[in-house]
Design a protein around this motif. Structure first.
Motif, PDB file in Angstrom:
ATOM      1  N   ARG A 274       0.849  -1.324   0.061  1.00 49.99           N
ATOM      2  CA  ARG A 274      -0.081   0.215   0.025  1.00 49.99           C
ATOM      3  C   ARG A 274       1.040   1.310  -0.047  1.00 49.99           C
ATOM      4  O   ARG A 274       0.413   2.265  -0.539  1.00 49.99           O
ATOM      5  N   TRP A 275       1.908   1.268   0.795  1.00 52.78           N
ATOM      6  CA  TRP A 275       2.773   2.593   0.835  1.00 52.78           C
ATOM      7  C   TRP A 275       3.434   2.709  -0.603  1.00 52.78           C
ATOM      8  O   TRP A 275       4.050   3.582  -1.115  1.00 52.78           O
ATOM      9  N   TRP A 276       3.797   1.413  -1.103  1.00 53.41           N
ATOM     10  CA  TRP A 276       4.475   1.528  -2.555  1.00 53.41           C
ATOM     11  C   TRP A 276       3.610   2.473  -3.753  1.00 53.41           C
ATOM     12  O   TRP A 276       3.760   3.070  -4.168  1.00 53.41           O
ATOM     13  N   LEU A 277       2.184   2.096  -3.438  1.00 52.17           N
ATOM     14  CA  LEU A 277       1.542   2.419  -4.461  1.00 52.17           C
ATOM     15  C   LEU A 277       1.261   3.993  -4.114  1.00 52.17           C
ATOM     16  O   LEU A 277       1.200   4.782  -5.012  1.00 52.17           O
ATOM     17  N   LEU A 278       1.151   4.303  -2.913  1.00 54.70           N
ATOM     18  CA  LEU A 278       1.093   5.765  -2.372  1.00 54.70           C
ATOM     19  C   LEU A 278       2.312   6.408  -3.155  1.00 54.70           C
ATOM     20  O   LEU A 278       2.017   7.748  -3.510  1.00 54.70           O
ATOM     21  N   SER A 279       3.083   5.902  -2.896  1.00 52.73           N
ATOM     22  CA  SER A 279       4.632   6.654  -3.093  1.00 52.73           C
ATOM     23  C   SER A 279       4.684   6.796  -4.793  1.00 52.73           C
ATOM     24  O   SER A 279       5.374   7.892  -5.101  1.00 52.73           O
ATOM     25  N   VAL A 280       4.147   6.018  -5.393  1.00 51.41           N
ATOM     26  CA  VAL A 280       4.069   6.188  -6.938  1.00 51.41           C
ATOM     27  C   VAL A 280       3.407   7.620  -7.198  1.00 51.41           C
ATOM     28  O   VAL A 280       3.867   8.262  -7.941  1.00 51.41           O
ATOM     29  N   TYR A 281       2.215   7.704  -6.619  1.00 48.25           N
ATOM     30  CA  TYR A 281       1.452   9.015  -7.071  1.00 48.25           C
ATOM     31  C   TYR A 281       2.018  10.237  -6.344  1.00 48.25           C
ATOM     32  O   TYR A 281       2.104  11.125  -6.922  1.00 48.25           O
ATOM     33  N   ALA A 282       2.659   9.863  -5.020  1.00 50.76           N
ATOM     34  CA  ALA A 282       3.228  10.944  -4.551  1.00 50.76           C
ATOM     35  C   ALA A 282       4.670  11.357  -5.627  1.00 50.76           C
ATOM     36  O   ALA A 282       5.102  12.677  -5.626  1.00 50.76           O
ATOM     37  N   LEU A 283       5.387  10.354  -5.899  1.00 46.52           N
ATOM     38  CA  LEU A 283       6.413  10.896  -6.882  1.00 46.52           C
ATOM     39  C   LEU A 283       6.199  11.692  -8.082  1.00 46.52           C
ATOM     40  O   LEU A 283       6.851  12.540  -8.625  1.00 46.52           O
ATOM     41  N   PHE A 284       4.894  11.071  -8.808  1.00 51.14           N
ATOM     42  CA  PHE A 284       4.527  11.843 -10.158  1.00 51.14           C
ATOM     43  C   PHE A 284       4.209  13.007  -9.947  1.00 51.14           C
ATOM     44  O   PHE A 284       4.328  14.106 -10.290  1.00 51.14           O
ATOM     45  N   GLY A 285       3.478  13.234  -8.502  1.00 44.65           N
ATOM     46  CA  GLY A 285       2.925  14.583  -8.440  1.00 44.65           C
ATOM     47  C   GLY A 285       3.921  15.550  -7.937  1.00 44.65           C
ATOM     48  O   GLY A 285       3.833  16.636  -8.324  1.00 44.65           O
ATOM     49  N   ALA A 286       5.042  14.925  -7.183  1.00 45.75           N
ATOM     50  CA  ALA A 286       6.066  15.945  -6.865  1.00 45.75           C
ATOM     51  C   ALA A 286       6.826  16.403  -8.186  1.00 45.75           C
ATOM     52  O   ALA A 286       7.142  17.372  -8.309  1.00 45.75           O
ATOM     53  N   ALA A 287       6.918  15.415  -9.039  1.00 50.73           N
ATOM     54  CA  ALA A 287       7.711  15.701 -10.179  1.00 50.73           C
ATOM     55  C   ALA A 287       6.794  16.486 -11.287  1.00 50.73           C
ATOM     56  O   ALA A 287       7.684  17.647 -11.721  1.00 50.73           O
ATOM     57  N   TYR A 288       5.645  16.601 -11.102  1.00 49.96           N
ATOM     58  CA  TYR A 288       4.735  17.370 -12.199  1.00 49.96           C
ATOM     59  C   TYR A 288       4.762  18.976 -11.459  1.00 49.96           C
ATOM     60  O   TYR A 288       4.951  19.907 -12.163  1.00 49.96           O
ATOM     61  N   PHE A 289       4.808  18.906 -10.019  1.00 46.51           N
ATOM     62  CA  PHE A 289       4.316  20.172  -9.551  1.00 46.51           C
ATOM     63  C   PHE A 289       5.745  21.110  -9.130  1.00 46.51           C
ATOM     64  O   PHE A 289       5.637  22.427  -9.180  1.00 46.51           O
ATOM     65  N   LEU A 290       6.772  20.270  -8.994  1.00 51.21           N
ATOM     66  CA  LEU A 290       7.840  21.041  -8.656  1.00 51.21           C
ATOM     67  C   LEU A 290       8.817  21.215  -9.884  1.00 51.21           C
ATOM     68  O   LEU A 290      10.040  21.593  -9.834  1.00 51.21           O
ATOM     69  N   ARG A 291       8.237  20.838 -11.144  1.00 51.72           N
ATOM     70  CA  ARG A 291       9.024  21.075 -12.404  1.00 51.72           C
ATOM     71  C   ARG A 291       9.317  22.557 -12.568  1.00 51.72           C
ATOM     72  O   ARG A 291       8.461  23.360 -12.271  1.00 51.72           O
ATOM     73  N   GLN A 292      10.339  22.957 -13.400  1.00 50.38           N
ATOM     74  CA  GLN A 292      10.586  24.468 -13.528  1.00 50.38           C
ATOM     75  C   GLN A 292       9.466  24.848 -14.485  1.00 50.38           C
ATOM     76  O   GLN A 292       9.159  24.372 -15.273  1.00 50.38           O
ATOM     77  N   ARG A 293       9.072  26.151 -14.215  1.00 48.13           N
ATOM     78  CA  ARG A 293       8.330  26.979 -14.785  1.00 48.13           C
ATOM     79  C   ARG A 293       8.785  26.971 -16.427  1.00 48.13           C
ATOM     80  O   ARG A 293       9.725  27.331 -16.750  1.00 48.13           O
ATOM     81  N   GLY A 294       7.589  26.527 -17.096  1.00 46.31           N
ATOM     82  CA  GLY A 294       7.827  26.343 -18.716  1.00 46.31           C
ATOM     83  C   GLY A 294       8.443  25.187 -19.307  1.00 46.31           C
ATOM     84  O   GLY A 294       8.643  25.133 -20.328  1.00 46.31           O
ATOM     85  N   ARG A 295       9.055  24.512 -18.612  1.00 53.23           N
ATOM     86  CA  ARG A 295       9.669  23.232 -18.811  1.00 53.23           C
ATOM     87  C   ARG A 295       8.693  22.033 -18.842  1.00 53.23           C
ATOM     88  O   ARG A 295       7.720  22.087 -18.049  1.00 53.23           O
ATOM     89  N   PRO A 296       8.628  21.041 -19.841  1.00 49.41           N
ATOM     90  CA  PRO A 296       7.813  20.047 -19.904  1.00 49.41           C
ATOM     91  C   PRO A 296       7.880  19.019 -18.930  1.00 49.41           C
ATOM     92  O   PRO A 296       9.169  18.872 -18.316  1.00 49.41           O
ATOM     93  N   PHE A 297       6.870  18.322 -18.439  1.00 49.86           N
ATOM     94  CA  PHE A 297       6.983  17.459 -17.465  1.00 49.86           C
ATOM     95  C   PHE A 297       7.666  16.199 -17.964  1.00 49.86           C
ATOM     96  O   PHE A 297       7.501  15.583 -19.017  1.00 49.86           O
ATOM     97  N   ARG A 298       8.672  15.693 -17.241  1.00 51.51           N
ATOM     98  CA  ARG A 298       9.539  14.616 -17.572  1.00 51.51           C
ATOM     99  C   ARG A 298       9.172  13.648 -16.562  1.00 51.51           C
ATOM    100  O   ARG A 298       9.565  13.412 -15.460  1.00 51.51           O
ATOM    101  N   PRO A 299       8.498  12.426 -17.188  1.00 51.41           N
ATOM    102  CA  PRO A 299       7.798  11.148 -16.362  1.00 51.41           C
ATOM    103  C   PRO A 299       8.929  10.211 -16.054  1.00 51.41           C
ATOM    104  O   PRO A 299       8.816   9.187 -15.132  1.00 51.41           O
ATOM    105  N   LEU A 300      10.161  10.096 -16.939  1.00 48.54           N
ATOM    106  CA  LEU A 300      11.121   9.224 -16.699  1.00 48.54           C
ATOM    107  C   LEU A 300      11.577   9.011 -15.390  1.00 48.54           C
ATOM    108  O   LEU A 300      11.520   7.849 -14.777  1.00 48.54           O
ATOM    109  N   PRO A 301      12.087  10.053 -14.552  1.00 44.21           N
ATOM    110  CA  PRO A 301      12.712   9.930 -13.128  1.00 44.21           C
ATOM    111  C   PRO A 301      11.714   9.218 -12.462  1.00 44.21           C
ATOM    112  O   PRO A 301      12.071   8.384 -11.580  1.00 44.21           O
TER     113      PRO A 301
END
Length: 768
Positions: free
Chosen positions: A476-503
Motif C-alpha cells: 500500500r505504501w509503494w502504491l501511495l509513493s508512486v502517486y507522490a513521486l509523479f505528483g511531486a515531479a509534476y508540480f515541482l518542475r521548472q516553470r515553462g519546462r515540460p513534465f519529464r515522467p522518466l525519473p
C-alpha cells in the motif's frame, strides 16, 4: 463575433464541468463520509459560504458554482434517501403479493433463478427489484411479462448479512424471495421497449452456437456483456483478472467506440454516421442494460456525433461531465458503484493523461507508411492504457485488493485482437441467424482471435507477481509513493519546462523491485497460521519460510469467491504456488473456490478423501488437476506429509453417511506447537478421533463446522485442551453459526476465540 461565441461556448462548457465536479464531490462525501443527519447542515454550510465567496473577485463565479453544486449534491442525496430508499425499506420483512413487470431475461444459476423486475404495484415503490427463486421456477418469464409474485421482501442495503451499497448503486431498492405460486396475467403495453433485450439474447445464443466451445463464453461476454458462462471457466476469468484484461468483457465505452468506428468506415460521411450512429448507440445501451460504463460512453458518443450537426465544438470534459451529471441525477447512489467509478476514472485519465503520454512516447515519424502506422498504433495503445490506469489503479486497489502489474503489456498484445473479434463477432452472429452452417464456419475462423487472447492472458497471469495484492502495508505504501513521486515531479518542475515522467517512473520501478525482493516474501515468524476470511466457508493457511499449505478453499453466501480471497492472502506474502492443498471434503463451502484458486496460483499436490460421495465439485476439481498436472494424493488411510518442516497428519474419514462425516481431519506439528482442523466433522467423528489417537495437548483448534452445535464437543476440548480457537464463519449467516452452545463450551474451557465474521482474517505467528 464567431470568436466571442466560441469563447462563451467554451466558458459554458467549463461551467458545466465545474458544476458536475462539485455535485459529484458532495455525493462522494455524502456516500462515504457524512452520516445522514449531517447532510442538511452540510448543504446549509455550502450556501452560507456563498457570502464570503462574494468577496473573492477573481474566481467569484467559479466559487459560487462549486458551492451551489455541492449544496445541490447534499440536498439531492438526502432527498433521494427519503423519497425512495426509506419508503422501500419500510417493506423489508413483509410477505405480500407484488405485481411486477419483468425487465430482463431470468438468470438460472446452480440452485436458484434471479429475475430483474420493476414494481408496477400501487402500494410498492415503482423501482427496480431483484427477485430470487429457489424452487426451480420462473425461467420461462420474458421481458414485458406482468407477474403477480408472492414475495418475502428484504433490504437492498444488506448483502450477505453485511451493509452494502452494491444494489443501491445499481438502482435496486428492494429484493424479494419467491414464497409461493405466481401467475402471469398478461403483458405490458410497453413491451416493445424490451426489443433490445430480445436482440441481446438472440446474439448471445448465436455466439454460443457459432463459435467453438472453448471460446464461445468469452465471445458471448464480449458481444453482449452476459458473463454467466464466461465466469463458469474459472481459470480463464481468473487469468483475465490477473493479467489486467478483464475490462474487455465489461461492456463499456470501448465497445461503443468499436461500433462507431466500424460504422464510420462503412458510411464514409460524418452526417450519415451521426444519423445512423445515435439510434444505434441508444439501442446498444438498451441491449446491455444501461450499465454506467455503457451509458456514460453512449451519452458522450452521442454528443460527439451531434456536435458537427449542431455546429458545436466537441469538448470531452464537458461530455464526460454531462454524462456523469445525468446518471447521478437519476440515482445519486450510483456514485458508490464500482462500474461507475472505474468507467469515469478511466475516461478522465484518457482525457487528462493519455495525450501527454502519447507526445512523450511518440517517436520521430518513420518515412515508411507501414512503420509509421505501427509506431502510431503502439504509442496510442500504450498512452491509452497508461492514461486509464493512472486514474483507475487506486480504485481497483481499494475495491478489489490488487493491482495487475502487466496490464499495459496485456492491452498492447491483446486489445487489437479483441477489437477485431468484437466487430467480426457481430457479423458472425448475424450470418448464423441466416445460415447456421455458414455462421459456424465463420465462427471457427474468427475464434482464433479470442483463442490467441486466451493463450496470452494465461501466460501473462502465470508470470511472477502478475498481480500485486494490497494485503501488506508495504504494498500500500509503494502504491501511495508512486502517486507522490509523479505528483511531486509534476508540480515541482521548472516553470515553462515540460513534465519529464522518466525519473519518477524509474524510481517507482526501483521501489517495486525492492518491495518484491525484500518485502513481499517476508513472514512475521517462521510459521504463519491463518483462518482466511472467506465468509461462510473455510480456508486455513499454513505458511513456512519456503512452504505453503492450504486446507480447504470454499464459501457460500458471499460476494467474493474463496479462491480470490485465498490467493490474495497468499500473494500478499509473495506466494505464487500452493505446495499442498488439502480438501477435507467436497462441499461448496470448503471446495467451490478451488478452481478459481488454480487459475490464480500453481498447485503442487492435492490431498483429498477418496471414499467420500462424489459430486460436481469433486469431478470438476479432479478433472482440472489432471489438466494442469497437479499431483493427486487420495487419502485412503492415515498418512503423514511434511512440507518444509511442517508435519501434517492426515486422518482418513472416520464417519459414514453424510459427506460431513466422510471428511479428512488434519493435525499439524511444528516443533512443540500443534493444531487441529476437523472440517465439518460432527461429535461422533470427534469422539472416534480421540478414542483411536493420542492427540495430546494442542495449542490451536480450528473449530469444526463453523461453530455448529453438533461439533466441538466437550470430550474433544477436554482431550486436546487448546489455548486458542479460530472460527471460520460468515457474517449474518442464515445457519446461526457460531451457535451459543459452542461459544459457551469454548468459554467454559478458557479458550481464546477469534472469529472471521468479527475479526476478518485471523492469524497466529510463531518464531523460530
Amino acid at each position: 463575433m464567431e470568436a466571442v461565441a466560441e469563447k462563451r461556448q467554451g466558458e459554458g462548457m467549463r461551467y458545466l464541468a465545474l458544476f458536475a465536479g462539485g455535485y459529484a464531490a458532495a455525493l462522494l462525501a455524502a456516500h462515504y463520509l457524512l452520516p445522514g443527519t449531517l447532510l442538511l447542515p452540510a448543504a446549509a454550510l455550502m450556501l452560507a459560504l456563498l457570502l464570503p465567496a462574494a468577496l473573492w473577485k477573481r474566481r467569484r463565479a467559479m466559487a459560487f458554482l462549486l458551492l451551489i453544486a455541492a449544496a445541490a449534491g447534499f440536498l439531492w442525496y438526502w432527498g433521494y434517501t427519503r423519497l425512495f430508499v426509506a419508503p422501500a425499506e419500510a417493506f423489508v420483512g413483509q410477505k405480500r403479493t407484488v405485481t411486477v413487470c419483468v425487465t430482463d431475461y431470468p438468470k438460472a444459476y446452480d440452485d436458484y433463478t434471479r429475475v430483474t423486475v420493476r414494481s408496477v404495484d400501487a402500494a410498492v415503490p415503482h423501482r427496480k427489484m431483484l427477485v430470487y427463486d429457489y424452487d426451480g421456477g420462473m425461467t420461462e418469464l420474458r421481458p414485458g411479462d406482468l407477474v403477480d409474485l408472492p414475495l418475502k421482501l428484504t433490504s437492498a442495503a444488506v448483502r450477505y448479512g453485511e451493509e452494502s451499497d452494491v444494489y443501491l448503486s445499481d438502482g435496486v431498492l428492494l429484493r424479494g424471495y419467491r414464497s409461493g405460486e405466481y401467475r402471469v396475467p398478461g403483458r405490458s403495453p410497453l413491451r416493445f421497449l424490451f426489443a433490445p433485450k430480445a436482440l441481446a439474447r438472440a446474439m448471445g445464443t448465436q455466439a454460443l452456437q457459432c463459435f467453438p466451445a472453448d471460446v464461445a463464453p468469452l465471445m458471448k461476454a464480449l458481444l453482449t456483456g452476459d458473463k454467466q458462462e464466461y465466469y463458469a471457466d474459472a481459470s480463464l476469468s481468473a487469468a483475465m483478472q490477473s493479467a489486467g484484461f478483464s475490462h474487455i468483457v465489461a461492456v463499456s465505452g470501448m465497445h461503443v467506440g468499436f461500433l462507431i468506428t466500424a460504422l464510420g468506415l462503412l458510411c464514409r460521411s460524418r452526417r450519415r454516421t451521426a444519423v445512423i450512429g445515435m439510434p444505434l448507440v441508444l439501442a446498444f445501451m438498451a441491449m446491455v442494460g444501461f450499465t454506467p460504463s455503457v451509458t456514460r460512453a453512449g451519452i458522450m458518443q452521442c454528443m460527439l456525433l451531434a456536435a458537427p450537426l449542431l455546429r458545436r465544438e466537441n469538448d470531452p470534459p464537458t461530455a464526460l461531465s454531462a454524462a456523469g451529471l445525468l446518471l447521478l441525477l437519476i440515482n445519486p447512489y450510483a456514485i458508490g458503484g464500482a462500474g461507475f467509478q472505474l468507467s469515469f476514472a478511466a475516461m478522465a485519465g484518457l482525457i487528462a493523461v493519455s495525450g501527454r503520454v502519447y507526445k512523450w512516447l511518440a517517436p520521430t515519424a518513420p518515412k515508411n507508411a507501414l512503420l509509421r502506422l505501427i509506431a502510431h498504433s503502439i504509442c496510442s495503445l500504450l498512452a491509452a492504457s497508461a492514461g486509464a490506469m493512472a486514474f483507475t489503479t487506486p480504485i481497483a486497489a481499494w475495491r478489489f485488493g490488487f493491482v495487475p502489474l502487466y496490464g499495459i503489456f496485456t492491452n498492447l498484445l491483446c486489445l487489437w485482437a479483441m477489437s477485431l473479434a468484437f466487430l467480426l463477432g457481430w457479423a458472425v452472429c448475424l450470418i448464423g441467424l441466416l445460415r447456421p452452417a455458414w455462421g459456424a464456419a465463420a465462427g471457427w475462423a474468427v475464434g482464433w482471435l479470442p483463442r490467441y487472447v486466451s493463450f496470452v492472458v494465461r501466460c501473462i497471469a502465470r508470470l511472477p507477481y502478475a498481480a500485486l495484492f494490497m494485503g501488506t502495508a508495504a504494498a500500500r505504501w509503494w502504491l501511495l509513493s508512486v502517486y507522490a513521486l509523479f505528483g511531486a515531479a509534476y508540480f515541482l518542475r521548472q516553470r515553462g519546462r515540460p513534465f519529464r515522467p522518466l525519473p519518477p517512473l524509474l524510481a517507482s520501478l526501483a521501489g517495486l523491485a525492492l518491495l518484491l525482493w525484500l518485502g513481499m516474501p517476508h513472514l512475521p515468524g517462521a510459521l504463519e497460521l491463518a483462518a482466511i476470511d472467506v465468509g461462510q466457508g473455510q480456508s486455513f493457511a499454513a505458511l513456512t519460510k519456503n512452504g505453503t499449505v492450504l486446507i480447504d478453499c470454499g464459501s457460500i453466501g458471499t460476494a467474493e469467491n474463496a479462491g480470490d480471497a485465498a490467493a490474495g492472502y497468499l500473494r500478499s506474502y509473495g506466494r505464487g504456488r500452493v505446495d499442498l492443498l488439502i480438501l477435507t471434503h467436497f462441499h461448496a463451502d470448503h471446495a467451490n473456490g478451488v478452481r478459481r484458486l488454480m487459475g490464480l496460483m500453481d498447485v503442487g499436490t492435492l490431498a483429498y478423501p477418496v471414499d467420500c460421495e462424489q459430486n460436481e465439485y469433486m469431478d470438476d476439481i479432479l478433472c482440472a488437476c489432471r489438466t494442469q498436472n497437479v499431483e493427486l494424493l487420495p487419502v485412503t488411510g492415515d498418512m503423514t506429509v511434511a512440507v518444509d518442516g511442517l508435519e501434517l497428519r492426515l486422518f482418513a474419514p472416520l464417519g459414514e453417511g453424510d459427506v460431513n462425516e466422510q471428511g479428512l481431519l488434519i493435525r499439524g506439528d511444528w516443533g512443540e506447537f500443534e493444531f487441529l482442523v476437523t472440517g465439518d466433522a460432527g461429535t461422533e467423528v470427534e469422539q472416534k478421533l480421540i478414542e483411536r489417537n493420542d492427540l495430546g495437548d494442542l495449542e490451536l483448534l480450528v473449530v469444526g463446522h463453523h461453530g455448529s452445535r453438533y461439533s466441538t464437543c466437550d470430550e474433544l476440548l477436554e482431550d486436546i485442551t487448546p489455548e486458542v480457537a479460530f472460527i471460520s464463519v460468515g457474517a449474518g449467516n442464515s445457519y446461526g453459526h457460531p451457535t451459543a452452545e459452542v461459544l459457551r463450551r469454548l468459554d467454559d474451557h478458557g479458550i481464546t476465540v477469534y472469529r472471521t465474521d468479527l475479526d476478518g482474517t485471523v492469524s497466529l505467528s510463531l518464531g523460530e
